[in-house]
Enzyme design. Structure first.
Site, short mmCIF file in Angstrom:
data_model
loop_
_atom_site.label_atom_id
_atom_site.label_comp_id
_atom_site.label_asym_id
_atom_site.label_seq_id
_atom_site.Cartn_x
_atom_site.Cartn_y
_atom_site.Cartn_z
N GLU A 153 -5.90 -14.39 0.99
CA GLU A 153 -6.72 -15.36 1.92
C GLU A 153 -6.61 -16.43 1.37
O GLU A 153 -7.44 -16.89 0.27
CB GLU A 153 -7.65 -14.46 1.96
CG GLU A 153 -7.52 -13.01 3.06
CD GLU A 153 -8.79 -12.71 3.05
OE1 GLU A 153 -8.99 -11.71 4.09
OE2 GLU A 153 -9.80 -13.15 2.02
N GLU A 312 -4.95 -7.85 8.10
CA GLU A 312 -6.01 -6.61 7.92
C GLU A 312 -7.44 -6.94 9.08
O GLU A 312 -7.01 -8.26 9.85
CB GLU A 312 -6.73 -8.29 7.14
CG GLU A 312 -6.40 -7.46 5.36
CD GLU A 312 -7.45 -8.21 4.04
OE1 GLU A 312 -8.43 -8.10 4.54
OE2 GLU A 312 -6.35 -8.40 3.59
#
Length: 673
Positions: A153, A312
């Site tokens: 991320e 995710e």
């Protein structure tokens, strides 16, 4: 095109982040047994494991990871292997405290969280490359390896550092980007407020200043920060390509407009082998499934329409919002298969086993604290079977009806200080226009403003404050060739340097819209305006109005009150073979629905009145056939019309005519022919 799907994965991806280092080794056997029971096909490993893999500088311990990957391989579970460079060890920061990032006001962050990295720091860069080399050398040809997962991320939670290393790096970036300091002065408009520079060494990052700083400098620094982070990704990617050829390399994006605003994903999408995304519902009272669909459409668009992967999401509640409700029964499946409908090649979660310690111990997981005698686990088992049954869709592409123009750099510029109204939120406009399209059952692609738009009968521009001359020419050509364009207010105003386009507003768009704007007239908080149509009907606007002067456009709706009373509010401009609509106020949901309806009629998009609200129907097609996804987000049973008979993949039943879709359920039909 080369195959960029996870190596060796013959089914859709189903699984999640696996962090065995949080548990005694005695638990690992139980983990893989339960993974097989749930139908897990791939897990992500090692993302936060740098301190275990390199417990001291240059000393490596791969024994535990060897055993984990070997155990997964023995049980037929593929591995998405992380480079752990999002979380340098404590020993690294003790040796190199200057690698911790500095805020614009001069505060240096401390070790103890994640992602606390100055991406310009040479010591961090060297250490990240070194651990990546070691991992690639050891596991690059491991038979379990399906995918390389670089970092985690990027841009969250720190996207920019303002330290002296970054200042020096910024100056080098400016020299490469602009060439000369005079070009920087021109781009930033430094003649204003006496900010002119005579040498690059005089330029610093946009640190804290007594009042608003230079907006051109601030915008360039956002570009620099994004480019600097991307440099570190590509450095690791190139190592992995060299030492582990044939294995795709990715990093997990966060394209949802509410979750990461510091990364230009158009640029990043060109650098990864496979686009992957993390998505978490923002439970703020809105229809969360609409934002989910928007994020999935945006991710697919970043992938250029190719299949991508949801790396995710959550089985139930998260733990980082002010209030974290559980997902309703069946919502996990609807969320997961909604992503699959819009192009994902599977559904992965954070995480496999719910943590007992640490900041995310109350974040839901595939295997909850309560174990296998829980609702979540039973739904995970059911979802695993559903994902398995959808394997035939691999490689197919989602079909879109319309496009929405979006640009992260325009968003950055729009959100700088001292704009006409702080109540104008470009993300809100994007959300609202998307919701209007969603409620008309139109599947949406997102497009860069300079991209080819010829495939779309309808293109919507909800908020594009920054727009290059090339983008302006692009949309004009689109309309002249027969397209239908819808533009919302405060779009086309500045160029790539945040300089107002020469001449009347809306600079880059005034010709295609057939109008000029003499003046913006933002409204006060809670102020409303009425709009009237030729038949006397009314719409409502708030936040913004403008003094619009038609220059070829026809007035469709007129302001009925306020400073702009009697002036055009909504216009329509026939141009060439197409039509351009403009709305100069913030319409509510009813008004947007009307506007999109008129534009859809111009575009020849037939209304889908036979589909209920909150029942989404999306198609994927390819060499293996055409698949219709029907997702019922309502509490009532419904039926969805089928254009041809087919086989419903989740139940195995034949379907024809009108497909029954029970309340809260998903159905996927492979259409005959």
């Amino acid at each position: 095109m080369p195959d960029t799907s996870p190596r060796g994965l013959t089914r859709l991806a189903f699984g999640g982040d696996y962090n065995p280092e949080q548990w005694p080794e005695s638990v690992w056997q139980e983990d893989v047994r339960l993974m097989r029971e749930a139908g897990v096909t791939m897990v992500s490993v090692g993302i936060f494991s740098w301190a275990l893999l390199e417990p001291a500088p240059g000393e490596y311990d791969f024994g535990w990871l060897d055993r984990v990957i070997g155990l997964l391989h023995e049980n037929g579970i593929r591995v998405d292997l992380g480079t752990p460079t999002v979380a340098p060890p404590a020993w690294f920061y003790r040796a190199h405290p200057e690698a911790l990032p500095v805020t614009a006001d001069g505060t240096r962050y401390e070790f103890g969280s994640r992602g606390a990295i100055c991406h310009s720091n040479a010591d961090y860069r060297a250490a990240a490359r070194a651990v990546t080399v070691k991992l690639a050398e050891r596991y690059g040809d491991h038979p379990a390896l399906a995918l390389w997962h670089v970092h985690n991320e990027y841009g969250v939670p720190v996207s920019a550092c303002y330290c002296d290393s970054c200042a020096a790096h910024f100056r080098r970036w400016l020299a490469r980007t602009h060439g000369t300091v005079e070009a920087v002065n021109e781009a930033w408009g430094t003649a204003f407020w006496g900010q002119r520079y005579t040498g690059f060494e005089q330029i610093n990052p946009p640190r804290a200043t007594p009042t608003v700083g230079n907006p051109g400098q601030a915008l360039d620094y956002k570009r620099f920060a994004d480019a600097t982070i991307r440099e570190n990704f590509t450095a690791e990617r190139d190592i992995l390509h060299r030492l582990s050829p044939g294995v795709p390399v990715t990093t997990n994006f966060m394209t949802a407009l509410s979750q990461c605003d510091s990364i230009d994903y158009w640029a990043w999408g060109r650098e990864v082998d496979l686009v992957t995304n993390d998505h978490y519902l923002i439970t703020d009272g809105r229809r969360t499934h609409v934002n989910l669909a928007m994020a999935a459409d945006l991710t697919r668009s970043v992938a250029g329409g190719a299949p991508w992967l949801l790396l995710e999401h959550s089985t139930s509640g998260v733990n980082w919002q002010p209030r974290n409700p559980a997902k309703a029964p069946g919502q996990m499946a609807r969320n997961s298969l909604g992503h699959v409908a819009r192009g994902s090649e599977g559904a992965m979660f954070f995480q496999w086993r719910q943590s007992r310690r640490g900041a995310e111990k109350f974040h839901s997981s595939m295997l909850p604290h309560g174990g296998t005698d829980t609702r979540v686990w039973r739904e995970v088992i059911e979802l695993g079977a559903s994902v398995e049954s959808l394997s035939p869709i691999r490689g197919t592409r989602t079909e879109a009806d319309a496009a929405m123009l979006w640009d992260w750099q325009s968003w950055w510029a729009q959100n700088l200080s001292w704009r006409p109204s702080e109540d104008h939120d470009p993300r809100e406009r994007a959300d609202s226009f998307y919701e209007a399209l969603y409620d008309r059952h139109l599947t949406v692609d997102f497009a860069h403003p300079e991209a080819d738009l010829s495939a779309y009968p309808l293109v919507v521009v909800p908020a594009l404050y920054l727009m290059t001359e090339a983008a302006g020419h692009n949309v004009r050509e689109y309309v002249e060739n027969g397209g239908t364009l819808v533009v919302s207010y405060f779009s086309g105003i500045v160029d790539e340097h945040d300089a107002v386009h020469e001449g009347a507003y809306p600079g880059a768009l005034r010709d295609v819209l057939g109008l000029t704007v003499e003046e913006f007239s933002p409204l006060l908080k809670d102020e409303r305006v009425r709009l009237t149509g030729p038949d006397g009907s009314e719409l409502t606007g708030d936040v913004w109005t403008e003094f619009v002067v038609p220059r070829g456009a026809e007035t469709v709706w007129t302001y009925a009150d306020g400073l702009t009373a009697g002036r055009p509010a909504v216009t329509r401009h026939p141009l060439g073979h197409g039509t351009a609509w403009y709305v100069s106020t913030r319409l509510d949901a009813q008004g947007l629905d009307a506007l999109i309806g008129w534009a859809a009629d111009d575009a020849g998009l037939a209304p889908r009145a036979d589909l209920p609200r909150d029942v989404e129907v999306v198609r994927r097609s390819g060499a293996s056939g055409t698949y219709l996804f029907a997702i019922n987000h309502t509490a009532g049973d419904t039926k969805v019309p089928l254009e041809s008979p087919g086989t419903e993949l989740l139940t195995g039943e034949r379907a024809a005519g009108r497909l029954p879709v029970p309340a809260g359920a998903v159905r996927v039909v492979r259409l005959d022919g």
